[in-house]
Write an enzyme that holds these catalytic residues in place. Structure first.
Site, PDB file in Angstrom:
ATOM      1  N   HIS A 266       0.862  -1.191   0.000  1.00  0.00           N
ATOM      2  CA  HIS A 266       0.000   0.000   0.000  1.00  0.00           C
ATOM      3  C   HIS A 266       0.899   1.241   0.000  1.00  0.00           C
ATOM      4  CE1 HIS A 266      -2.648   3.174   1.399  1.00  0.00           C
ATOM      5  NE2 HIS A 266      -3.610   2.475   0.850  1.00  0.00           N
TER       6      HIS A 266
ATOM      7  N   GLU B  45      -3.448   2.282  -7.232  1.00  0.00           N
ATOM      8  CA  GLU B  45      -3.770   3.375  -6.326  1.00  0.00           C
ATOM      9  C   GLU B  45      -2.737   4.484  -6.510  1.00  0.00           C
ATOM     10  OE1 GLU B  45      -6.319   1.684  -2.891  1.00  0.00           O
ATOM     11  OE2 GLU B  45      -4.237   1.601  -2.277  1.00  0.00           O
TER      12      GLU B  45
HETATM   13  P1  13P Z   1      -9.254   6.637   0.279  1.00  0.00           P
HETATM   14  O1  13P Z   1     -10.420   6.043  -0.468  1.00  0.00           O
HETATM   15  O2  13P Z   1      -9.624   7.143   1.630  1.00  0.00           O
HETATM   16  O3  13P Z   1      -8.547   7.673  -0.554  1.00  0.00           O
HETATM   17  O4  13P Z   1      -8.206   5.463   0.541  1.00  0.00           O
HETATM   18  C1  13P Z   1      -7.943   4.535  -0.473  1.00  0.00           C
HETATM   19  C2  13P Z   1      -7.010   3.511  -0.005  1.00  0.00           C
HETATM   20  O5  13P Z   1      -5.936   3.800   0.480  1.00  0.00           O
HETATM   21  C3  13P Z   1      -7.412   2.100  -0.116  1.00  0.00           C
HETATM   22  O6  13P Z   1      -6.367   1.257   0.203  1.00  0.00           O
END
Ligand code: 13P
Length: 267
Positions: A100, A172
């Site tokens: 992450h 992400e």
């Molecule tokens: P947010 O949706 O709060 O931006 O976080 C996303 C996330 O880090 C999922 O792992």
């Protein structure tokens, strides 16, 4: 059945929910989603370590899969503060979230470390959920595609074609995550998912590579969930803040499910 005939919807609760909060959240989510066919939906929650045991006792894995937010690559040893795959197996969780952006950018994890964790997760029969994404600086240098390819090629370096059948990927972008994040627009996200899918196909062949779920995460909210899920290359959503209330999460699930069925022509 192809893996992509299901939509993948999950949340990472980061360092927010206590054991009691997690149990309450899971009970409510379980009740709300009880009638949704799991042939269509892969629902998962990734709570804090301390809540995992109670979480597992609260929901059945056929309904809600559970994941850990991190894991050590070694089974045991002198690794103060780390959690081993064997300890997570004992609890009966399903998924290991690996790399992450907060682990990479706050805790200093590298692609080589993520590679070791992916291999350890596979060795123990978990589903590794490898998170990748470029920083704003990398985006501005127009090297996002290269960064994604490096993260995949190093992170999945030891993965065999057979093992690739149990991998999930989350795209992400670092600049899109969290309270200061700006959500990626659906066109941009779809394009990057396309790059990820092409890379997975190059690594594992057409059949296996194109069947690896690629989820989008980063400021997903009730407004952008629908346009995101309509995009061809987006197989699911990995949500933070907007999913931490079970009722809000359920509303997103309800809104995207019919769009997903339409996209995949499932009637
Ligand atoms: P947010 O949706 O709060 O931006 O976080 C996303 C996330 O880090 C999922 O792992």
């Amino acid at each position: 059945m192809r893996r992509l005939d299901k939509i993948y919807l999950g949340t990472n609760t980061k360092m927010y929910k206590s054991i009691a909060d997690t149990v309450e959240f899971l009970k409510r989510l379980d009740d709300l989603t009880a009638d949704i066919s799991r042939n269509l939906l892969e629902l998962f929650v990734i709570p804090s370590y301390t809540a995992l045991d109670q979480a597992r006792r609260t929901v059945k894995e056929e309904y809600i899969k559970l994941g850990a937010q991190n894991m050590c690559w070694e089974d045991e040893g002198q690794f103060t503060g780390e959690i081993s795959p064997l300890m997570l197996k004992e609890i009966g969780i399903n998924i290991i979230e690996i790399g992450h952006s907060e682990r990479r950018h706050i805790m200093g994890e590298t692609d080589e470390i993520e590679k070791k964790k992916v291999s350890a997760a596979l060795r123990h029969g978990f589903t590794p959920l490898l998170c990748i994404g470029e920083t704003l600086e990398q985006k501005n240098y127009k090297i996002s595609d290269e960064i994604l390819k490096i993260q995949l090629k190093v992170g999945l370096n030891e993965v065999t074609e057979q093992e690739a059948k149990s991998i999930w990927i989350a795209y992400e972008p670092v600049w899109a995550i969290g309270v200061n994040g700006i959500p990626a627009d659906e066109g941009y996200a779809n394009e990057k998912h396309g790059i990820i899918k092409d890379t997975l196909i190059a690594m594992f062949g057409k059949d296996i590579g194109s069947d690896i779920p690629v989820l989008y995460g980063g400021s997903v909210n009730p407004q952008n969930a629908e346009p995101l899920i309509k995009e061809e290359n987006i197989d699911g959503l990995f949500i933070g803040r907007s999913a931490w209330q079970a009722d809000n999460f359920y509303k997103i699930i309800q809104s995207v499910l019919p769009l997903f069925k339409e996209k995949r022509k499932i009637f």
